[in-house]
Design an enzyme around this catalytic site. Structure first.
Site, PDB file in Angstrom:
ATOM      1  N   HIS A   1       0.845  -1.188   0.000  1.00  0.00           N
ATOM      2  CA  HIS A   1       0.000   0.000   0.000  1.00  0.00           C
ATOM      3  C   HIS A   1       0.886   1.247   0.000  1.00  0.00           C
ATOM      4  O   HIS A   1       2.109   1.159   0.178  1.00  0.00           O
ATOM      5  CB  HIS A   1      -0.933   0.007   1.234  1.00  0.00           C
ATOM      6  CG  HIS A   1      -0.207   0.011   2.531  1.00  0.00           C
ATOM      7  ND1 HIS A   1      -0.074  -1.096   3.328  1.00  0.00           N
ATOM      8  CD2 HIS A   1       0.453   1.004   3.169  1.00  0.00           C
ATOM      9  CE1 HIS A   1       0.626  -0.787   4.397  1.00  0.00           C
ATOM     10  NE2 HIS A   1       0.962   0.478   4.332  1.00  0.00           N
TER      11      HIS A   1
HETATM   12  C1  T46 Z   1       2.962   0.937   6.898  1.00  0.00           C
HETATM   13  C2  T46 Z   1       3.719  -0.322   7.138  1.00  0.00           C
HETATM   14  C3  T46 Z   1       5.193  -0.096   7.271  1.00  0.00           C
HETATM   15  C4  T46 Z   1      -4.504  -0.169  13.237  1.00  0.00           C
HETATM   16  O1  T46 Z   1      -5.621  -0.399  13.707  1.00  0.00           O
HETATM   17  N1  T46 Z   1      -3.749   0.866  13.736  1.00  0.00           N
HETATM   18  C5  T46 Z   1      -2.508   1.163  13.257  1.00  0.00           C
HETATM   19  O2  T46 Z   1      -1.871   2.111  13.749  1.00  0.00           O
HETATM   20  C6  T46 Z   1      -1.980   0.343  12.191  1.00  0.00           C
HETATM   21  C7  T46 Z   1      -0.589   0.653  11.627  1.00  0.00           C
HETATM   22  C8  T46 Z   1      -2.746  -0.676  11.694  1.00  0.00           C
HETATM   23  N2  T46 Z   1      -3.970  -0.931  12.212  1.00  0.00           N
HETATM   24  C9  T46 Z   1      -4.755  -2.062  11.724  1.00  0.00           C
HETATM   25  C10 T46 Z   1      -5.140  -2.003  10.252  1.00  0.00           C
HETATM   26  C11 T46 Z   1      -5.205  -3.461   9.861  1.00  0.00           C
HETATM   27  O3  T46 Z   1      -6.474  -3.996  10.200  1.00  0.00           O
HETATM   28  O4  T46 Z   1      -3.939  -3.235  11.846  1.00  0.00           O
HETATM   29  C12 T46 Z   1      -4.146  -4.116  10.765  1.00  0.00           C
HETATM   30  C13 T46 Z   1      -2.851  -4.425  10.046  1.00  0.00           C
HETATM   31  O5  T46 Z   1      -2.421  -3.241   9.348  1.00  0.00           O
HETATM   32  P1  T46 Z   1      -1.780  -3.315   7.895  1.00  0.00           P
HETATM   33  O6  T46 Z   1      -2.335  -4.449   7.133  1.00  0.00           O
HETATM   34  O7  T46 Z   1      -1.878  -1.961   7.270  1.00  0.00           O
HETATM   35  O8  T46 Z   1      -0.249  -3.640   8.269  1.00  0.00           O
HETATM   36  P2  T46 Z   1       1.030  -3.626   7.341  1.00  0.00           P
HETATM   37  O9  T46 Z   1       2.084  -4.310   8.101  1.00  0.00           O
HETATM   38  O10 T46 Z   1       0.739  -4.109   5.964  1.00  0.00           O
HETATM   39  O11 T46 Z   1       1.406  -2.038   7.196  1.00  0.00           O
HETATM   40  C14 T46 Z   1       1.838  -1.305   8.325  1.00  0.00           C
HETATM   41  C15 T46 Z   1       1.138   0.054   8.412  1.00  0.00           C
HETATM   42  O12 T46 Z   1      -0.277  -0.144   8.375  1.00  0.00           O
HETATM   43  C16 T46 Z   1       1.531   0.980   7.278  1.00  0.00           C
HETATM   44  O13 T46 Z   1       1.112   2.289   7.581  1.00  0.00           O
HETATM   45  O14 T46 Z   1       3.456   1.849   6.265  1.00  0.00           O
HETATM   46  O15 T46 Z   1       3.252  -1.082   8.252  1.00  0.00           O
END
Ligand code: T46
Length: 135
Positions: A52
């Protein structure tokens, strides 16, 4: 001049016979006020994350244990780097597609962000991202 995709900041360490203490201070290692900190851990072998971009968010990623390969794409150029030291942080600004691959066992990736979590700031569709950076 083209802005480098991979912007690395040095994180000062204070070491002595007891071990190491790392400091990420605003204005020094951190070029923005921090509104949120999260960390990624318990990752699984061969399972990647990310895929993303953000519209506005700025972040500093520090791998405080183990290693991970971070890949950034601005719509034209793609570069990747292995983060394997708590003395180096990767700055990721807005408009960059990021992927995280090759998490080592025990990896802990700490992320400092300049804003609270906001799902509307995410672009999770690659075709939409390409339209976003093109226009
Ligand atoms: C990024 C990379 C480096 C939350 O509820 N609060 C938060 O602060 C974050 C970061 C995520 N979430 C929830 C959203 C999703 O349901 O946690 C779940 C996993 O998040 P995501 O799939 O976006 O995780 P990554 O590891 O793909 O990405 C993360 C960050 O979201 C993103 O901003 O730049 O790490």
């Amino acid at each position: 001049m083209t802005t480098p995709l991979l912007q690395i900041v040095d994180i000062p360490h204070r070491g002595d016979h007891r071990g190491q203490l790392a400091v990420a201070e605003i204005g020094a290692a951190l070029p923005f006020p921090v509104r949120r900190v999260y960390w990624i851990h318990g990752t699984q072998p061969g399972v990647s994350r990310g895929f993303h971009a953000h519209r506005k968010l700025r972040q500093l990623c520090v791998c405080v244990a183990g290693s991970v390969r971070m890949s950034l794409f601005d719509g034209r150029r793609e570069e990747s780097i292995v983060l394997d030291s708590s003395a180096k942080g990767l700055l990721i600004g807005p408009g960059l597609w990021r992927e995280m691959h090759d998490f080592s066992p025990g990896c802990v990736l700490m992320v400092f962000a300049d804003a609270e979590y906001d799902e509307t700031d995410y672009i999770r569709d690659r075709a939409q991202f390409l339209r976003h950076v093109a226009g």
